[in-house]
Design a protein around this motif. Structure first.
Motif, PDB file in Angstrom:
ATOM      1  N   ASP A  26      -0.895  -3.690   8.614  1.00 51.98           N
ATOM      2  CA  ASP A  26      -0.252  -2.395   8.389  1.00 51.98           C
ATOM      3  C   ASP A  26       1.209  -2.372   8.819  1.00 51.98           C
ATOM      4  N   GLU A  27       1.657  -3.415   9.501  1.00 50.73           N
ATOM      5  CA  GLU A  27       3.028  -3.408  10.008  1.00 50.73           C
ATOM      6  C   GLU A  27       4.035  -3.345   8.852  1.00 50.73           C
ATOM      7  N   PRO A  28       5.134  -2.607   9.036  1.00 48.14           N
ATOM      8  CA  PRO A  28       6.137  -2.496   7.959  1.00 48.14           C
ATOM      9  C   PRO A  28       6.793  -3.827   7.674  1.00 48.14           C
ATOM     10  N   LEU A  29       7.057  -4.066   6.393  1.00 51.66           N
ATOM     11  CA  LEU A  29       7.757  -5.282   5.969  1.00 51.66           C
ATOM     12  C   LEU A  29       8.478  -4.994   4.659  1.00 51.66           C
ATOM     13  N   ASP A  30       9.444  -5.846   4.324  1.00 53.95           N
ATOM     14  CA  ASP A  30      10.147  -5.699   3.049  1.00 53.95           C
ATOM     15  C   ASP A  30       9.182  -6.014   1.918  1.00 53.95           C
ATOM     16  N   TRP A  31       9.226  -5.170   0.886  1.00 58.53           N
ATOM     17  CA  TRP A  31       8.215  -5.226  -0.171  1.00 58.53           C
ATOM     18  C   TRP A  31       8.907  -5.239  -1.521  1.00 58.53           C
TER      19      TRP A  31
ATOM     20  N   GLY B 157      -0.534 -22.786   2.777  1.00 55.28           N
ATOM     21  CA  GLY B 157       0.900 -22.993   2.894  1.00 55.28           C
ATOM     22  C   GLY B 157       1.690 -22.448   1.726  1.00 55.28           C
ATOM     23  N   VAL B 158       1.029 -21.747   0.808  1.00 53.83           N
ATOM     24  CA  VAL B 158       1.722 -21.137  -0.329  1.00 53.83           C
ATOM     25  C   VAL B 158       2.161 -19.741   0.080  1.00 53.83           C
ATOM     26  N   LEU B 159       3.453 -19.453  -0.016  1.00 55.50           N
ATOM     27  CA  LEU B 159       3.992 -18.186   0.444  1.00 55.50           C
ATOM     28  C   LEU B 159       4.554 -17.388  -0.734  1.00 55.50           C
ATOM     29  N   LEU B 160       3.925 -16.262  -1.014  1.00 56.66           N
ATOM     30  CA  LEU B 160       4.342 -15.400  -2.123  1.00 56.66           C
ATOM     31  C   LEU B 160       5.377 -14.410  -1.604  1.00 56.66           C
ATOM     32  N   ALA B 161       6.567 -14.918  -1.373  1.00 56.88           N
ATOM     33  CA  ALA B 161       7.653 -14.121  -0.806  1.00 56.88           C
ATOM     34  C   ALA B 161       8.985 -14.733  -1.230  1.00 56.88           C
ATOM     35  N   GLY B 162      10.039 -13.935  -1.108  1.00 61.60           N
ATOM     36  CA  GLY B 162      11.361 -14.420  -1.463  1.00 61.60           C
ATOM     37  C   GLY B 162      12.453 -13.598  -0.802  1.00 61.60           C
ATOM     38  N   ALA B 163      13.687 -14.044  -0.933  1.00 67.03           N
ATOM     39  CA  ALA B 163      14.811 -13.339  -0.330  1.00 67.03           C
ATOM     40  C   ALA B 163      15.058 -11.996  -1.011  1.00 67.03           C
ATOM     41  N   ASP B 164      14.615 -11.885  -2.270  1.00 62.43           N
ATOM     42  CA  ASP B 164      14.756 -10.628  -2.999  1.00 62.43           C
ATOM     43  C   ASP B 164      13.673 -10.571  -4.070  1.00 62.43           C
TER      44      ASP B 164
ATOM     45  N   LEU C  84       7.803 -13.000   7.978  1.00 58.79           N
ATOM     46  CA  LEU C  84       8.767 -12.711   6.917  1.00 58.79           C
ATOM     47  C   LEU C  84      10.065 -12.144   7.483  1.00 58.79           C
ATOM     48  N   GLY C  85       9.946 -11.263   8.483  1.00 56.84           N
ATOM     49  CA  GLY C  85      11.125 -10.627   9.047  1.00 56.84           C
ATOM     50  C   GLY C  85      12.088 -11.611   9.675  1.00 56.84           C
ATOM     51  N   ARG C  86      11.553 -12.626  10.353  1.00 61.14           N
ATOM     52  CA  ARG C  86      12.412 -13.627  10.993  1.00 61.14           C
ATOM     53  C   ARG C  86      13.250 -14.393   9.970  1.00 61.14           C
ATOM     54  N   ARG C  87      12.748 -14.469   8.773  1.00 57.77           N
ATOM     55  CA  ARG C  87      13.432 -15.240   7.732  1.00 57.77           C
ATOM     56  C   ARG C  87      14.067 -14.335   6.676  1.00 57.77           C
ATOM     57  N   ARG C  88      14.027 -13.037   6.910  1.00 57.59           N
ATOM     58  CA  ARG C  88      14.592 -12.043   5.998  1.00 57.59           C
ATOM     59  C   ARG C  88      14.026 -12.198   4.581  1.00 57.59           C
ATOM     60  N   LEU C  89      12.712 -12.250   4.528  1.00 59.45           N
ATOM     61  CA  LEU C  89      12.013 -12.405   3.260  1.00 59.45           C
ATOM     62  C   LEU C  89      11.230 -11.142   2.921  1.00 59.45           C
TER      63      LEU C  89
END
Length: 308
Positions: free
Chosen positions: A92-97, A134-141, A172-177
């Protein structure tokens, strides 16, 4: 010779799927099933734990492949299944979406009255996929994805997620993703049968691995994980091809019924039916909760699944 005015011959119709299907009960669950039948079927079981999993697909040399993992112990999700696990409070923690909103996901998953459940399912699916493969569904934008998640630092983050020392939001937050929810597609919703001691209410998603990323097992927990030809995995239900491929003491010589849940089997069959990964991803599906029911059929306990 037929004239040009004659209509072409109709293509043969695919065989009609049965309205009801029966599955064998895995050996590890037969004692619990028998106890359930003896005390009286129909008694409500324990509350299922919310969970999420991801069915990754890709085009292989002989057909569509999917990534399977091995689980030791007596998981109701099966000994061999898709990367996934339970929803956690820190999901539930907030993150960039980026991508469809939780409200849109609630509509896709059929949980319109519970936006929090839909959001947690998406976050848990991304978290578990990263942890286990190890597959990460995230990106810088919203238009990019992480190109590589290999190396000691990324593995350390996966290990920390596995033991609950960090949340996905922190990783994700540490890496701005930003979490890329648009990289997931809704696939299925399964609820473990009432008789099981541990039950899951699990939403399955499907996705492809982003360019540059490579699936790998978690160093501390993963003992087997690999891409498998889906058609070959389900080609012989009475055979032991998949169990022998995994090569563990509790998988060798065992059939797919004994290794995997009905949900995993049905999704493997669905992958096997498609000519390409894109076809599988693009297929429109109604996400309906499936709940195999324990009953005595032709003199022996089986799991009944209504497909209507």
């Amino acid at each position: 010779m037929p004239s040009s005015a004659e209509p072409p011959a109709a293509a043969p119709r695919p065989p009609r799927r049965p309205a009801v299907r029966y599955f064998e009960i895995p050996e590890r669950q037969r004692e619990a099933a028998q106890a359930w039948l003896e005390r009286g079927a129909g008694i409500p079981g324990s509350s299922p734990t919310p969970a999420a999993a991801v069915v990754f697909v890709r085009d292989g040399d002989h057909g569509v492949e999917t990534y399977l993992s091995y689980r030791s112990g007596n998981s109701p999700l099966g000994t061999v299944g898709f990367p996934g696990g339970t929803l956690e409070a820190h999901d539930d923690e907030p993150l960039d979406w980026a991508g469809p909103s939780p409200a849109e996901w609630a509509r896709k998953l059929g949980t319109e009255g519970n936006l929090g459940r839909a959001r947690r399912a998406v976050v848990a699916a991304v978290r578990e996929a990263f942890e286990e493969t190890g597959v990460l569904l995230a990106g810088a934008d919203a238009m990019s994805t992480v190109e590589s998640v290999e190396g000691a630092e990324w593995m350390s983050s996966r290990e920390a997620l596995a033991v609950g020392d960090v949340s996905l939001a922190q990783v994700l937050g540490r890496r701005r993703l930003a979490l890329r929810s648009d990289l997931l597609k809704p696939l299925a919703h399964w609820v473990t049968s009432d008789f099981a001691h541990r039950r899951y209410d699990i939403h399955y998603f499907t996705a492809v691995v982003p360019d540059g990323q490579v699936a790998s097992v978690l160093e501390s927990k993963g003992s087997w994980g690999r891409w498998v030809d889906a058609a070959q995995a389900v080609a012989d239900p009475a055979g032991s091809w998949l169990g022998d491929l995994v090569g563990k003491e509790d998988t060798v010589g065992r059939t797919i019924d004994d290794l995997s849940s009905p949900g995993v089997q049905c999704m493997l069959e669905s992958v096997a039916e498609c000519s390409s990964a894109i076809t599988f991803l693009a297929k429109k599906r109604a996400v309906v909760a499936r709940n195999p029911v324990l009953e005595v059929h032709e003199g022996r306990p089986l799991l009944r699944l209504d497909l209507t």
